[in-house]
Design a protein around this motif. Structure first.
Motif, PDB file in Angstrom:
ATOM      1  N   VAL A  93       0.853  -1.184   0.000  1.00 24.85           N
ATOM      2  CA  VAL A  93       0.000   0.000   0.000  1.00 24.85           C
ATOM      3  C   VAL A  93       0.889   1.233   0.000  1.00 24.85           C
ATOM      4  CG1 VAL A  93      -1.756   1.295   1.220  1.00 24.85           C
ATOM      5  CG2 VAL A  93      -1.721  -1.185   1.361  1.00 24.85           C
ATOM      6  N   ARG A  94       0.697   2.118  -0.943  1.00 32.07           N
ATOM      7  CA  ARG A  94       1.472   3.348  -0.962  1.00 32.07           C
ATOM      8  C   ARG A  94       0.541   4.529  -1.136  1.00 32.07           C
ATOM      9  NH1 ARG A  94       6.765   3.271  -2.254  1.00 32.07           N
ATOM     10  NH2 ARG A  94       6.629   5.391  -1.493  1.00 32.07           N
ATOM     11  N   ARG A  95       0.904   5.625  -0.534  1.00 41.75           N
ATOM     12  CA  ARG A  95       0.098   6.822  -0.703  1.00 41.75           C
ATOM     13  C   ARG A  95       0.949   7.920  -1.295  1.00 41.75           C
ATOM     14  NH1 ARG A  95      -1.582   4.259   3.709  1.00 41.75           N
ATOM     15  NH2 ARG A  95      -3.810   3.907   3.907  1.00 41.75           N
ATOM     16  N   ILE A  96       0.443   8.535  -2.332  1.00 41.42           N
ATOM     17  CA  ILE A  96       1.091   9.724  -2.876  1.00 41.42           C
ATOM     18  C   ILE A  96       0.031  10.807  -2.865  1.00 41.42           C
ATOM     19  CG2 ILE A  96       2.219  10.781  -4.842  1.00 41.42           C
ATOM     20  CD1 ILE A  96       3.116   8.031  -5.724  1.00 41.42           C
ATOM     21  N   GLY A  97       0.236  11.811  -2.068  1.00 36.42           N
ATOM     22  CA  GLY A  97      -0.794  12.830  -1.928  1.00 36.42           C
ATOM     23  C   GLY A  97      -2.077  12.200  -1.421  1.00 36.42           C
ATOM     24  N   SER A  98      -3.157  12.442  -2.112  1.00 36.24           N
ATOM     25  CA  SER A  98      -4.435  11.913  -1.645  1.00 36.24           C
ATOM     26  C   SER A  98      -4.773  10.600  -2.345  1.00 36.24           C
ATOM     27  CB  SER A  98      -5.542  12.926  -1.904  1.00 36.24           C
ATOM     28  OG  SER A  98      -5.652  13.160  -3.286  1.00 36.24           O
ATOM     29  N   VAL A  99      -3.835  10.091  -3.129  1.00 37.69           N
ATOM     30  CA  VAL A  99      -4.125   8.873  -3.879  1.00 37.69           C
ATOM     31  C   VAL A  99      -3.504   7.675  -3.171  1.00 37.69           C
ATOM     32  CG1 VAL A  99      -3.907   7.714  -6.089  1.00 37.69           C
ATOM     33  CG2 VAL A  99      -4.095  10.192  -6.006  1.00 37.69           C
ATOM     34  N   THR A 100      -4.316   6.639  -2.976  1.00 32.37           N
ATOM     35  CA  THR A 100      -3.810   5.410  -2.382  1.00 32.37           C
ATOM     36  C   THR A 100      -3.686   4.357  -3.476  1.00 32.37           C
ATOM     37  OG1 THR A 100      -4.987   5.933  -0.365  1.00 32.37           O
ATOM     38  CG2 THR A 100      -4.214   3.696  -0.597  1.00 32.37           C
ATOM     39  N   TYR A 101      -2.526   3.737  -3.551  1.00 36.27           N
ATOM     40  CA  TYR A 101      -2.315   2.668  -4.518  1.00 36.27           C
ATOM     41  C   TYR A 101      -2.288   1.345  -3.775  1.00 36.27           C
ATOM     42  CZ  TYR A 101      -0.642   6.440  -7.538  1.00 36.27           C
ATOM     43  OH  TYR A 101      -0.529   7.583  -8.278  1.00 36.27           O
ATOM     44  N   MET A 102      -3.065   0.399  -4.267  1.00 35.08           N
ATOM     45  CA  MET A 102      -3.027  -0.930  -3.677  1.00 35.08           C
ATOM     46  C   MET A 102      -2.477  -1.884  -4.721  1.00 35.08           C
ATOM     47  SD  MET A 102      -6.725  -0.779  -1.899  1.00 35.08           S
ATOM     48  CE  MET A 102      -7.325   0.671  -2.706  1.00 35.08           C
ATOM     49  N   MET A 103      -1.334  -2.462  -4.438  1.00 36.13           N
ATOM     50  CA  MET A 103      -0.649  -3.240  -5.453  1.00 36.13           C
ATOM     51  C   MET A 103      -0.738  -4.720  -5.164  1.00 36.13           C
ATOM     52  SD  MET A 103       2.745  -0.976  -5.651  1.00 36.13           S
ATOM     53  CE  MET A 103       2.726  -0.423  -3.979  1.00 36.13           C
ATOM     54  N   LYS A 104      -1.290  -5.434  -6.101  1.00 39.36           N
ATOM     55  CA  LYS A 104      -1.324  -6.874  -5.939  1.00 39.36           C
ATOM     56  C   LYS A 104      -0.450  -7.469  -7.018  1.00 39.36           C
ATOM     57  CE  LYS A 104      -3.985 -10.934  -5.357  1.00 39.36           C
ATOM     58  NZ  LYS A 104      -3.103 -11.507  -4.365  1.00 39.36           N
ATOM     59  N   ARG A 105       0.570  -8.188  -6.580  1.00 39.13           N
ATOM     60  CA  ARG A 105       1.493  -8.783  -7.533  1.00 39.13           C
ATOM     61  C   ARG A 105       0.903 -10.081  -8.041  1.00 39.13           C
ATOM     62  NH1 ARG A 105       7.295  -8.812  -8.101  1.00 39.13           N
ATOM     63  NH2 ARG A 105       7.655  -9.997  -9.983  1.00 39.13           N
ATOM     64  N   SER A 106       0.943 -10.261  -9.353  1.00 39.53           N
ATOM     65  CA  SER A 106       0.569 -11.547  -9.901  1.00 39.53           C
ATOM     66  C   SER A 106       1.551 -11.867 -11.005  1.00 39.53           C
ATOM     67  CB  SER A 106      -0.859 -11.488 -10.456  1.00 39.53           C
ATOM     68  OG  SER A 106      -1.145 -12.653 -11.182  1.00 39.53           O
ATOM     69  N   ARG A 107       2.403 -12.819 -10.741  1.00 41.72           N
ATOM     70  CA  ARG A 107       3.488 -13.163 -11.682  1.00 41.72           C
ATOM     71  C   ARG A 107       4.249 -11.919 -12.127  1.00 41.72           C
ATOM     72  NH1 ARG A 107       1.652 -18.366 -15.054  1.00 41.72           N
ATOM     73  NH2 ARG A 107       0.090 -19.121 -13.596  1.00 41.72           N
ATOM     74  N   ASP A 108       4.242 -11.619 -13.466  1.00 43.71           N
ATOM     75  CA  ASP A 108       5.085 -10.505 -13.903  1.00 43.71           C
ATOM     76  C   ASP A 108       4.315  -9.195 -14.051  1.00 43.71           C
ATOM     77  OD1 ASP A 108       3.623 -11.351 -16.002  1.00 43.71           O
ATOM     78  OD2 ASP A 108       5.264 -11.459 -17.450  1.00 43.71           O
ATOM     79  N   VAL A 109       3.168  -9.083 -13.401  1.00 44.05           N
ATOM     80  CA  VAL A 109       2.449  -7.815 -13.453  1.00 44.05           C
ATOM     81  C   VAL A 109       1.995  -7.395 -12.056  1.00 44.05           C
ATOM     82  CG1 VAL A 109       1.566  -8.102 -15.788  1.00 44.05           C
ATOM     83  CG2 VAL A 109       0.231  -8.963 -13.866  1.00 44.05           C
ATOM     84  N   TYR A 110       1.717  -6.114 -11.934  1.00 45.63           N
ATOM     85  CA  TYR A 110       1.025  -5.617 -10.760  1.00 45.63           C
ATOM     86  C   TYR A 110      -0.388  -5.246 -11.182  1.00 45.63           C
ATOM     87  CZ  TYR A 110       5.087  -5.113  -7.710  1.00 45.63           C
ATOM     88  OH  TYR A 110       6.161  -5.350  -6.896  1.00 45.63           O
ATOM     89  N   VAL A 111      -1.369  -5.749 -10.458  1.00 43.09           N
ATOM     90  CA  VAL A 111      -2.729  -5.262 -10.650  1.00 43.09           C
ATOM     91  C   VAL A 111      -2.920  -4.221  -9.560  1.00 43.09           C
ATOM     92  CG1 VAL A 111      -5.154  -5.908 -10.762  1.00 43.09           C
ATOM     93  CG2 VAL A 111      -3.403  -7.552 -11.421  1.00 43.09           C
ATOM     94  N   VAL A 112      -3.154  -2.991  -9.965  1.00 42.11           N
ATOM     95  CA  VAL A 112      -3.144  -1.910  -8.995  1.00 42.11           C
ATOM     96  C   VAL A 112      -4.513  -1.257  -8.893  1.00 42.11           C
ATOM     97  CG1 VAL A 112      -1.996   0.199  -8.280  1.00 42.11           C
ATOM     98  CG2 VAL A 112      -0.769  -1.455  -9.677  1.00 42.11           C
ATOM     99  N   GLY A 113      -5.003  -1.158  -7.695  1.00 37.91           N
ATOM    100  CA  GLY A 113      -6.248  -0.447  -7.454  1.00 37.91           C
ATOM    101  C   GLY A 113      -5.911   0.960  -6.966  1.00 37.91           C
TER     102      GLY A 113
END
Lengths: 551, 478
Positions: B63-83
């Motif tokens: 979970v990372r936050r930049i400013g008011s945006v929260t990124y939720m990163m789910k790793r799946s093999r060679d990609v990140y699915v990011v919410g």
């Protein structure tokens, strides 16, 4: 497998847009689909295929659901940048919103809500009114969300046209999904606040929907129940009774939402507090067996709950032991929790774990583990002896960073428990390797000054530091100055006197740092007055460090 | 306990969008659900998260936050699915993103990818991007997840994944428009019904139910053989091929369920005491959405109308009275600067009629290992330099057997400072069919349906470890 859709990405040649335009005009369903897919592929990689907008929109009138979905997808992307052209699509949208097929009606309403062009909004109102009254729940549940979308584009319109009343009416809808989405839409309209959406008259309906709606709808409903301020203890109890079974749901978002409801009602049901708190623990611990991202969120939530209530978790402390293969972010969170959970009953086990972690390859983690040992020593005084022995074992390994970290921690322990562990000092001085971190140097020099009268070769040790004082950062220089003065007061001799003079000269003549210079002048003046007063100022005990595990 | 202030109630914000990005930072696809995210949200992700400035371990957190945006990163093999979620609030405050909702939803996205096209990686996503767009459009509206049950989605998702293309694709192509229409009406009806996970009107010639209890054992054992932590994470998987709308109930030998049943039947104390000894204490149970939770909480009966095909009925956890399938005693001795003697003794603890297979023991050795001479009393073992370990494989191992590995490890002689080596734990992976570490058993499996057909039932058990990232059977060496 990769050959399936990826072929649409290839063959980007010149004039393809013109070619696609031609293809779009032919009356061949399969060719149309392929072409639209190609266009969407181009759109995904960032190509500008906006010039095809009118041609694509022309194909919108089709019986084929697949093709229709593709075209809708395209239009969401470009309608905003082409408001004039988007008007062309409106007729089809409006027509589709009266299609006999409920999936198409819903699709039309959903997509229109996504096209955020002010001029289209007017046309959206009538179909939306109809959709909110549609006989098919699938259309109604889509329409409910669409009201929220419309609200974010033009709130006056939503209020003037009475959409809010209609939406509130849907809260009484027989279909649980429609109800859940209406709640979601109202939350959205209130800018994410769940307060005041549910009132007591609605409660029994809410419980029925909670049973029957989708897992995601459950989360929305539970969030609103958490925000709902129950009017009496009996009502709070009733709510809790209805939601407690949800702790057993397979979707962790539902479980956590359920826990939020429980925590929000705790103050109203004091007599159930203990048993409720006991019940939230097992599902939280279960999350620690899920994939690492879920573990991470569960751990941060547990950590937050622990700030208020540690006791329910005390029995489960072993669940927070780190596995060797845990990702580092999971390990760090677990360590934070272990520190919070330490008490006189489990400190033995936890200390063994911390010692184990201090040897990990992940240096940052190993250091944190060593610092945690220090916190244990301060928070459970009965076990500080064990912590000191553990730290000494770490120092015996002579692993450089571990030794330095342990040294910093030991200094705090010495400060906290004066005159208890000085016996280890001589062993400490023997096992030291080269120190290169300012914090560790500072701690060691502090120890030298504090216990100057018990360390035999203290003068030699300090001299090595003083000889290199030039290159030290100022925090180390400050400590070196103080410790040298302490040495002189505790072991007055010619040798120590010359060291003090050397330090004072350096601080007042060579250093350009004002703090260091000022402190040196203060010492100088004190020393020149002589007498016991100097000692009472310089060698007085520092207050013991405050132990605050959460920091 | 004094009354501490209640922790803040964290209420979530909806997802603003979702994107899939590969490890190089190319965006494979992006679907914005709301107005509040623009392209620069992606750029911020690329520059600040994917190529992080060196700020230590925190970069790895999902979970990372930049400013008011929260990124939720789910790793799946060679990609990140990011919410992506946008909240005006402070971390943990009322406007903050609902992280658990985000990650469970992303988990569903990955699961759907696997279901539709067999994998969730760069190749598969590039190859099925149209389907991905359609899926993302259907499963979430304005940031609120809608219907994510795979079986249900299939009734109205028009694109076919490469995995399904064969048979179903052809069938779909031959369908007439009128047929499409009829299906659509049905789909819409089913999707919003109370039993969203099951289609009406299913019919099988042969009605079958498969029930598998699969247990993953998690163990952490000290070198002295003390169990530091042991638990079993179990799942009951079902595969059902049943006609109509059947009602199933499953009974287990868990204490919770049994005591309620016994007291209601009024058995005498003696038999219930005898039974008591074999009862399992489940720490926790999590049910598939088809299980009637209110019924379970009132009567402790697991009752449900199953989805068609395969699904996970129950997840459970046990941490008391676990029968460990294996015991392992390691002895590692340093013989001088460049030699290690490793002795590992493995014993199977289950009954003599049970046979485990595919046992793999990983014994880490120092990086500087030059070679190893290994003797084993069973199975095969070798030094695997790229993994930095000795790998010992035993194909089959019956109950109450004992195997031993003796190895002499030679280290390369270097001038480097000789640091004491901290040995990572030894890991065992295994499969033990027809055995459960918790002792859990199925007591009954009833199927009730209006037409009263015959059902063939299959029940299997499996105890395993090392199958996933979250299960490990480790023995520490020092």
């Amino acid at each position: 497998m990769s050959s399936h859709d990826s072929r649409y990405f290839s063959s980007h040649k010149k004039g393809e847009i013109a070619e696609w335009r031609q293809d779009l005009k032919r009356n061949d369903r399969d060719l149309l689909k392929t072409t639209v897919k190609r266009i969407i592929a181009a759109m995904t990689v960032g190509k500008d295929v906006c010039s095809l907008f009118p041609d694509v929109i022309n194909c919108m009138q089709t019986e084929d659901i697949e093709l229709k979905k593709l075209i809708y997808l395209y239009s969401i992307n470009y309608a905003r940048s082409n408001p004039d052209l988007a008007i062309l699509a409106v007729n089809t949208f409006v027509k589709d919103s009266q299609d006999p097929n409920p999936l198409i009606r819903a699709l039309a309403v959903r997509t229109m809500g996504c096209i955020r062009v002010d001029r289209i909004v007017e046309y959206l109102c009538d179909p939306l009114h109809l959709a909110l009254r549609d006989s098919d729940p699938y259309v109604r549940k889509t329409a409910a969300i669409c009201v929220a979308k419309l609200y974010s584009i033009n709130r006056e319109l939503v209020i003037d046209r009475g959409f809010l009343q209609q939406l509130n009416g849907l809260l009484l809808d027989d279909n649980p999904m429609v109800m859940a989405n209406s709640i979601a839409a109202l939350v959205e309209i209130q800018k994410g606040s769940c307060a005041q959406i549910i009132d007591s008259s609605l409660l029994s309906r809410v419980f029925t929907s909670l049973e029957a709606c989708t897992e995601w709808g459950k989360v929305t409903i539970l969030d609103c129940l958490a925000a709902y301020e129950s009017t009496s203890a009996t009502e709070a109890e009733h709510i809790l009774e209805s939601i407690l079974p949800k702790l057993q749901h397979a979707n962790y978002a539902v479980v956590l939402a359920c826990i939020r409801v429980i925590l929000s009602k705790l103050h109203q049901v004091q007599h159930l507090r203990e048993s409720l708190l006991q019940r939230i623990v097992p599902p939280l611990i279960t999350m620690l067996n899920a994939e690492p991202e879920i573990q991470y969120v569960a751990l941060t939530s547990i950590s937050e709950i622990m700030d208020a209530f540690v006791f329910p978790f005390l029995h489960s402390y072993k669940a927070f032991f780190c596995k060797y293969n845990d990702p580092s972010y999971v390990k760090h969170e677990k360590l934070n929790i272990l520190v919070k959970i330490t008490n006189e009953n489990n400190v033995g086990d936890i200390l063994l774990e911390l010692k184990e972690y201090s040897g990990e390859v992940d240096i940052e983690f190993a250091r944190k583990a060593i610092r945690s040992i220090g916190i244990c020593a301060l928070s459970v005084p009965e076990y500080s002896q064990g912590c000191v022995s553990a730290l000494m074992c770490i120092i015996d390994t002579k692993v450089n960073y571990a030794v330095q970290e342990a040294l910093v921690v030991l200094k705090d322990i010495f400060r906290c428990y004066p005159d208890r562990y000085e016996s280890v000092i001589s062993r400490l001085c023997q096992s030291l390797v080269s120190l290169d971190e300012p914090e560790a140097k500072k701690s060691f020099i502090w120890i030298l000054g504090e216990y100057a009268d018990r360390i035999e070769n203290v003068i030699d040790l300090l001299r090595t530091f003083i000889d290199g004082v030039d290159d030290e950062p100022v925090v180390v220089q400050l400590q070196l100055l103080t410790s040298t003065v302490k040495l002189f007061l505790k072991r007055p001799s010619e040798e120590s006197k010359s060291l003090v003079q050397q330090m004072l000269m350096f601080a007042t003549h060579e250093s350009e740092h004002p703090d260091l210079r000022d402190r040196a002048y203060v010492y100088w003046r004190l020393l020149s007055h002589g007498g016991d007063k100097v000692a009472s100022v310089v060698t007085s005990h520092m207050p013991a460090p405050q132990c605050n595990p959460s920091s | 306990m004094s009354s501490a202030p209640a922790p803040p109630v964290r209420v979530g914000h909806a997802l603003s969008g979702i994107f899939v990005i590969n490890l190089r930072g190319d965006v494979l696809l992006m679907r914005a659900y709301r107005e509040d995210i623009e392209r620069h949200v992606l750029d911020a992700f690329r520059t600040q998260i994917l190529n992080p400035r060196d700020d230590g371990f925190a970069t790895e957190a999902p979970v990372r936050r930049i400013g008011s945006v929260t990124y939720m990163m789910k790793r799946s093999r060679d990609v990140y699915v990011v919410g992506i979620a946008r909240g005006q609030g402070e971390r943990g405050g009322p406007g903050d993103a609902n992280l658990m909702l985000g990650f469970t939803f992303l988990g569903h996205v990955v699961r759907l990818c696997n279901q539709y096209f067999g994998a969730c990686d760069e190749n598969a996503i590039r190859g099925n991007f149209v389907l991905m767009y359609e899926l993302l459009d259907e499963i979430c509206d304005d940031g609120y997840p809608q219907i994510t049950a795979g079986e249900t989605l299939k009734t109205y998702i028009t694109q076919k994944g490469s995995k399904l293309e064969g048979a179903i694709g052809k069938e779909a192509m031959e369908r007439s428009a009128a047929e499409d229409q009829r299906r659509a009406m049905e789909a819409a009806k089913q999707v919003t019904s109370a039993v969203q996970w099951r289609r009406e009107g299913l019919s099988y010639k042969k009605n079958e139910v498969y029930l598998d209890i699969v247990e993953s054992v998690n163990l952490m054992m000290s070198a002295e053989g003390t169990v530091l932590r042991a638990n079993v994470q179990g799942s009951i998987y079902m595969r059902t091929f049943l006609s109509g709308m059947p009602n199933l109930s499953v009974g287990l030998n868990d204490r919770l369920g049994e005591t309620t049943r016994v007291t209601s039947r009024g058995e005498d104390a003696e038999t219930s005491a005898a039974r008591d000894r074999r009862l399992i204490d489940l720490d926790d149970l999590q049910f598939h959405q088809c299980v009637r939770l209110d019924k379970f909480s009132a009567e402790k009966v697991i009752e449900f109308t199953p989805p068609d095909g395969e699904f996970e009925l129950v997840k459970y956890r046990v941490s008391d009275n676990i029968t460990l399938p294996f015991k392992l005693m390691p002895v590692v001795k340093e013989l001088g600067r460049t030699r290690l003697a490793v002795t590992v003794n493995l014993r199977s603890l289950y009954g003599p009629t049970t046979v485990a297979n595919e046992i793999k023991v990983r014994i880490p050795v120092p990086k500087l290992t030059a070679r190893a001479t290994i003797n084993v009393s069973g199975g095969k073992a070798k030094y695997v330099p790229e993994e930095g370990c000795l790998r010992w494989k035993i194909k089959k191992c019956a109950g109450h057997e004992e195997y031993q590995l003796d190895a002499e490890v030679l280290l390369a002689n270097t001038l480097e400072d000789h640091k004491p080596w901290v040995q990572p734990p030894i890991n065992i992976a295994f499969h033990v069919p027809m055995f459960t570490a918790s002792g859990l058993r199925v007591r009954f499996l009833e199927v009730k349906e209006a037409s009263n057909y015959d059902v063939v039932r299959w029940v299997r058990y499996l105890c395993q470890s090392g199958g996933s990232s979250s299960s490990s059977y480790e023995i520490r060496c020092a």
